[in-house]
Design a protein around this motif. Structure first.
Motif, PDB file in Angstrom:
ATOM      1  N   GLU A 163       0.829  -1.216   0.000  1.00  0.00           N
ATOM      2  CA  GLU A 163       0.000   0.000   0.000  1.00  0.00           C
ATOM      3  C   GLU A 163       0.860   1.261   0.000  1.00  0.00           C
ATOM      4  O   GLU A 163       0.592   2.207  -0.729  1.00  0.00           O
ATOM      5  CB  GLU A 163      -0.908   0.003   1.236  1.00  0.00           C
ATOM      6  CG  GLU A 163      -2.074  -0.942   1.147  1.00  0.00           C
ATOM      7  CD  GLU A 163      -3.130  -0.431   0.187  1.00  0.00           C
ATOM      8  OE1 GLU A 163      -3.775   0.580   0.502  1.00  0.00           O
ATOM      9  OE2 GLU A 163      -3.303  -1.051  -0.885  1.00  0.00           O
ATOM     10  N   THR A 180       2.407   1.943  -3.416  1.00  0.00           N
ATOM     11  CA  THR A 180       1.562   2.133  -4.599  1.00  0.00           C
ATOM     12  C   THR A 180       0.559   3.245  -4.351  1.00  0.00           C
ATOM     13  O   THR A 180       0.720   4.363  -4.819  1.00  0.00           O
ATOM     14  CB  THR A 180       0.806   0.841  -4.951  1.00  0.00           C
ATOM     15  OG1 THR A 180       0.107   0.401  -3.783  1.00  0.00           O
ATOM     16  CG2 THR A 180       1.740  -0.240  -5.416  1.00  0.00           C
ATOM     17  N   ARG A 181      -0.450   2.957  -3.528  1.00  0.00           N
ATOM     18  CA  ARG A 181      -1.515   3.916  -3.349  1.00  0.00           C
ATOM     19  C   ARG A 181      -1.049   5.147  -2.576  1.00  0.00           C
ATOM     20  O   ARG A 181      -1.452   6.261  -2.857  1.00  0.00           O
ATOM     21  CB  ARG A 181      -2.672   3.263  -2.617  1.00  0.00           C
ATOM     22  CG  ARG A 181      -3.868   4.193  -2.648  1.00  0.00           C
ATOM     23  CD  ARG A 181      -5.121   3.466  -2.771  1.00  0.00           C
ATOM     24  NE  ARG A 181      -5.600   3.120  -1.444  1.00  0.00           N
ATOM     25  CZ  ARG A 181      -6.814   2.703  -1.197  1.00  0.00           C
ATOM     26  NH1 ARG A 181      -7.639   2.541  -2.162  1.00  0.00           N
ATOM     27  NH2 ARG A 181      -7.211   2.410  -0.026  1.00  0.00           N
ATOM     28  N   LEU A 237       2.082   6.278  -2.276  1.00  0.00           N
ATOM     29  CA  LEU A 237       3.466   6.603  -2.620  1.00  0.00           C
ATOM     30  C   LEU A 237       3.768   8.071  -2.357  1.00  0.00           C
ATOM     31  O   LEU A 237       4.781   8.421  -1.751  1.00  0.00           O
ATOM     32  CB  LEU A 237       3.727   6.279  -4.090  1.00  0.00           C
ATOM     33  CG  LEU A 237       5.145   6.633  -4.545  1.00  0.00           C
ATOM     34  CD1 LEU A 237       6.140   5.690  -3.916  1.00  0.00           C
ATOM     35  CD2 LEU A 237       5.282   6.583  -6.045  1.00  0.00           C
ATOM     36  N   PHE A 238       2.860   8.940  -2.808  1.00  0.00           N
ATOM     37  CA  PHE A 238       3.110  10.375  -2.654  1.00  0.00           C
ATOM     38  C   PHE A 238       3.195  10.754  -1.175  1.00  0.00           C
ATOM     39  O   PHE A 238       4.099  11.473  -0.756  1.00  0.00           O
ATOM     40  CB  PHE A 238       2.008  11.163  -3.355  1.00  0.00           C
ATOM     41  CG  PHE A 238       2.259  12.638  -3.397  1.00  0.00           C
ATOM     42  CD1 PHE A 238       3.316  13.144  -4.133  1.00  0.00           C
ATOM     43  CD2 PHE A 238       1.456  13.510  -2.696  1.00  0.00           C
ATOM     44  CE1 PHE A 238       3.564  14.499  -4.168  1.00  0.00           C
ATOM     45  CE2 PHE A 238       1.702  14.868  -2.730  1.00  0.00           C
ATOM     46  CZ  PHE A 238       2.760  15.355  -3.474  1.00  0.00           C
ATOM     47  N   GLN A 239       2.254  10.241  -0.388  1.00  0.00           N
ATOM     48  CA  GLN A 239       2.268  10.524   1.047  1.00  0.00           C
ATOM     49  C   GLN A 239       3.571  10.052   1.674  1.00  0.00           C
ATOM     50  O   GLN A 239       4.159  10.744   2.512  1.00  0.00           O
ATOM     51  CB  GLN A 239       1.088   9.825   1.732  1.00  0.00           C
ATOM     52  CG  GLN A 239      -0.262  10.466   1.481  1.00  0.00           C
ATOM     53  CD  GLN A 239      -0.935   9.957   0.235  1.00  0.00           C
ATOM     54  OE1 GLN A 239      -0.276   9.551  -0.731  1.00  0.00           O
ATOM     55  NE2 GLN A 239      -2.255   9.965   0.222  1.00  0.00           N
ATOM     56  N   VAL A 271       6.312  12.476   0.710  1.00  0.00           N
ATOM     57  CA  VAL A 271       6.162  13.767   1.375  1.00  0.00           C
ATOM     58  C   VAL A 271       6.546  13.653   2.849  1.00  0.00           C
ATOM     59  O   VAL A 271       7.112  14.583   3.428  1.00  0.00           O
ATOM     60  CB  VAL A 271       4.721  14.284   1.208  1.00  0.00           C
ATOM     61  CG1 VAL A 271       4.474  15.480   2.102  1.00  0.00           C
ATOM     62  CG2 VAL A 271       4.473  14.673  -0.227  1.00  0.00           C
ATOM     63  N   ALA A 272       6.292  12.488   3.439  1.00  0.00           N
ATOM     64  CA  ALA A 272       6.689  12.297   4.834  1.00  0.00           C
ATOM     65  C   ALA A 272       8.190  12.459   4.995  1.00  0.00           C
ATOM     66  O   ALA A 272       8.667  12.951   6.017  1.00  0.00           O
ATOM     67  CB  ALA A 272       6.248  10.916   5.311  1.00  0.00           C
ATOM     68  N   VAL A 305       9.990  14.559   3.315  1.00  0.00           N
ATOM     69  CA  VAL A 305      10.237  16.007   3.365  1.00  0.00           C
ATOM     70  C   VAL A 305       9.986  16.527   4.776  1.00  0.00           C
ATOM     71  O   VAL A 305      10.757  17.328   5.313  1.00  0.00           O
ATOM     72  CB  VAL A 305       9.344  16.751   2.349  1.00  0.00           C
ATOM     73  CG1 VAL A 305       9.556  18.259   2.457  1.00  0.00           C
ATOM     74  CG2 VAL A 305       9.624  16.290   0.945  1.00  0.00           C
ATOM     75  N   LEU A 306       8.904  16.030   5.383  1.00  0.00           N
ATOM     76  CA  LEU A 306       8.584  16.459   6.751  1.00  0.00           C
ATOM     77  C   LEU A 306       9.716  16.100   7.712  1.00  0.00           C
ATOM     78  O   LEU A 306      10.121  16.913   8.551  1.00  0.00           O
ATOM     79  CB  LEU A 306       7.272  15.817   7.192  1.00  0.00           C
ATOM     80  CG  LEU A 306       6.832  16.079   8.629  1.00  0.00           C
ATOM     81  CD1 LEU A 306       6.689  17.559   8.889  1.00  0.00           C
ATOM     82  CD2 LEU A 306       5.514  15.387   8.913  1.00  0.00           C
ATOM     83  N   LEU A 332      12.842  15.677   6.916  1.00  0.00           N
ATOM     84  CA  LEU A 332      13.986  16.538   6.599  1.00  0.00           C
ATOM     85  C   LEU A 332      13.819  17.896   7.273  1.00  0.00           C
ATOM     86  O   LEU A 332      14.760  18.436   7.871  1.00  0.00           O
ATOM     87  CB  LEU A 332      14.095  16.694   5.082  1.00  0.00           C
ATOM     88  CG  LEU A 332      15.247  17.574   4.601  1.00  0.00           C
ATOM     89  CD1 LEU A 332      16.577  16.960   4.976  1.00  0.00           C
ATOM     90  CD2 LEU A 332      15.180  17.786   3.101  1.00  0.00           C
TER      91      LEU A 332
END
Lengths: 488, 168
Positions: free
Chosen positions: B138, B141-142, B144-146, B149-150, B152-153, B155
């Motif tokens: 999950e 795939t579904r 992936l973007f989250q 982005v996590a 980045v958070l 970092l």
């Protein structure tokens, strides 16, 4: 399990939706790395690189204007609404960076982390405006908040600044908890974290878990209203705005607020639109309390940053009026207001960041006495921003309020519009007091306004923006209407 | 068997949680906190959420408790100095909470075994819900973007922590 297959089909399109965000993150990392390579005398390159990054991202947004892409299997959406807010947030950050050129060097915070965190915060804000999924929205909000916790405490040797950072951090983390719980209930009710799934579930007319939805709404609203600084979750605003570096205060009151309002419109305007009528009753109360308390408390302030903090609470109240009205007119006026508010508030904070008295920032209201004799242009600009904040024509602030209140009347909230107009009358007093001090009083000794081209360029942009929105409002009104139509 | 394990785990969890707040010595409190967190991890395992159980052990019983112990050692708190000023209302609230949780555990152990094993339990294990594999799939795939982005958070958090602590 259709997610995996649909994902591979649109992978290139998905990247497109995240391109403006990725550009800002990329430049934030570049600034961070550049900080190590530059000798101490060359730190002015950092804001320059930040500006290039912001410009690159805005070029991307402009280039993609009008396209509709939902990327990463429904995580992030590129449409005119997110593009509008991306441009607004990038513009606001660029203005803050411009006025930081001088301010950050003078106050000794000109370091790579400062500009890098500004860019990171902006990337989080952009994510909030374009998220169509609760998890993405929350991550964006946390990126924005964590950056701001640090930025507001950047004067490590000043007690007010450290106090601001600790207060903001503790209360902000608490509010994030509420928000997260709201998101969990949202997921429980809709079975998905996407706004679209909630809307589909609510409007299908089936047996919706009403209690769960309302509990989720309440918790989400608490979290969002905290970030907005709306009454009764406004306690942190004056202290944090006063203690944070002035450039960061400007950033908080414009960029972070605009991002939260964008997310508010997306969540409550699309995902939870079917229960909007019920939510408006709550928003009505919040709007009245926020406007009234903000304006009344601003009257008695003697520190200009505190005064603007209460004024920003009041402006959040006017924006809540627009959210109460909802519908296309209400949400268009939110966008118009956010843009006008960005120009006038960043302008006012730009002037404050520039002035100096006895080796300190000139934050006392009396410092502005007789400013016009020595700095006629600066005080002229400040007067314009104050007039605009008070909502007097021919400025952007007037039309912003006009659109908000006409949207309220159009939606049947005449009482709310009347309370709003009465509140703006109250606000005229404390905004005009600054103008009165600048033009009618004896000059205070020792006020300096150092020549800084970058800061003055930022002020010029703010003046032009405020006037343009007041003189040609219809062009901007068309722009915001077309942006809002993208999500309805 | 499941019901028995559940009952034992929840009993230990509730008892140790009560001991966390009632011990005078903060080091004892932290030790009971570890017991409490581990028994909750076992409860997650019983639900078929292996991944969360592992996380519970690594993050809570591992990292966070270490943080607690560090703070205790840095502050060097004496046993006598931390007399807790908990009011009778707080004590009453704690007692009521303990009783409610105990009743709940008893209820599930006695009444809900059939419900637990037939519907939720089977359905959960049927779709391999909560295994590392299914969560990993999950995430990549579904979500992936989250997931990206996590990073980045994280970092941002690292940069922020360094920015406020490093020497000028």
């Amino acid at each position: 399990m259709g997610a995996a297959t649909s994902f591979s089909g649109v992978s290139d399109m998905g990247l497109l939706a995240a391109a403006p965000f990725s550009a800002v993150v990329f430049f934030a990392i570049v600034v961070l790395l550049l900080d190590f390579l530059l000798p101490p005398g060359r730190k002015w390159v950092l804001p320059l690189v930040s500006l290039v990054g912001l410009l690159a991202s805005s070029v991307l947004v402009t280039f993609l204007w009008g396209r509709e892409v939902v990327g990463f299997s429904g995580a992030i959406s590129l449409d005119r609404f997110s593009s509008f807010f991306d441009l607004l947030l990038l513009l606001g950050t660029a203005l803050v960076v411009l006025s930081s050129f001088f301010y950050a060097r003078r106050e000794g915070i000109e370091r790579g982390e400062y500009y890098s965190l500004l860019l990171f915060a902006t990337s989080g804000a952009m994510l909030m405006a374009s998220a169509v999924d609760m998890v993405v929205f929350f991550l964006g909000l946390e990126i924005l908040s964590v950056s701001l916790y640090v930025l507001s405490g950047f004067f490590r040797d000043r007690t007010v600044s450290v106090e601001a950072a600790v207060k903001y951090f503790v209360l902000g983390a608490f509010a994030s908890g509420f928000l997260l719980y709201g998101i969990a209930l949202f997921y429980g009710a809709a079975g998905s974290t996407q706004y679209g799934a909630m809307q589909a579930m609510l409007s299908s007319g089936g047996d919706a878990p009403t209690l769960l939805v309302y509990a989720a709404c309440a918790l989400l609203m608490v979290g969002l209203c905290f970030k907005l600084g709306s009454v009764p979750f406004h306690m942190w605003v004056p202290d944090v705005y006063q203690g944070a570096p002035t450039s960061v205060t400007g950033y908080m009151s414009v960029v972070s607020k605009a991002a939260v309002f964008a997310a508010f419109v997306r969540i409550f305007g699309t995902g939870l639109a079917p229960v909007q009528i019920e939510l408006s009753k709550v928003l009505w109360v919040l709007a009245v309390a926020t406007m009234t308390l903000g304006n009344l408390a601003a009257i008695s302030q003697t520190n200009i940053k505190r005064m603007l903090a209460y004024s920003s609470i009041a402006h959040a109240g006017y924006l809540l009026v627009a959210l109460t009205a909802a519908g296309r007119a209400g949400y268009s006026s939110v966008l118009f207001y956010a843009l006008a508010y960005a120009f006038m508030t960043l302008g006012a904070f730009g002037v404050i960041a520039l002035l100096r008295r006895e080796e300190q920032e000139a934050l006392d209201l009396t410092s502005y006495s007789g400013l016009s004799t020595r700095h006629p242009l600066l005080s002229g600009a400040m007067a314009l921003f104050m007039i605009s904040l008070a909502g007097i024509p021919p400025t952007g602030g007037f039309f912003a309020k006009f659109y908000v209140f006409s949207a309220a009347v159009g939606a049947g909230y005449v009482d709310l519009a009347v309370i709003g107009v009465l509140n703006s009358l109250v606000s005229v007093y404390f905004y005009m007091r600054i103008v009165y001090l600048m033009y009618m009083k004896e000059e205070t000794v020792g006020i300096e306004a150092p020549p800084s081209l970058a800061a003055r360029a930022a002020l010029l942009i703010c003046v032009l923006g405020t006037l343009a929105m007041g003189v040609f409002p219809s062009g901007f009104a068309r722009l915001v209407a077309s942006s809002v139509s993208a999500i309805f | 068997m499941t019901a028995l394990l559940f009952f034992v785990c929840s009993l230990v969890a509730i008892a140790s949680a009560a001991l966390v707040v009632s011990r005078k010595n903060p080091v004892h409190s932290v030790l009971f906190l570890i017991v409490c967190l581990l028994s909750v991890a076992l409860l997650f395992l019983l639900l078929g959420a292996q991944f969360i159980a592992a996380l519970q052990v690594i993050v809570y019983a591992g990292a966070i408790v270490v943080l607690f112990v560090f703070v205790l050692m840095l502050l060097n708190v004496k046993k006598e100095t931390v007399t807790l000023h908990s009011s009778t209302v707080q004590k009453l609230g704690a007692v009521i909470l303990v009783i409610v949780l105990l009743m709940e555990a008893l209820f599930v152990a006695v009444m809900g075994v059939g419900w637990l094993s037939k519907e939720a339990w089977i359905a959960a294990s049927g779709i391999s819900f909560g295994t590392v594999q299914s969560i990993g799939r999950e995430l990549f795939t579904r979500y992936l973007f989250q997931f990206e982005v996590a990073s980045v958070l994280l970092l941002v958090a690292i940069v922020g922590a360094i920015a406020i602590t490093k020497k000028r």
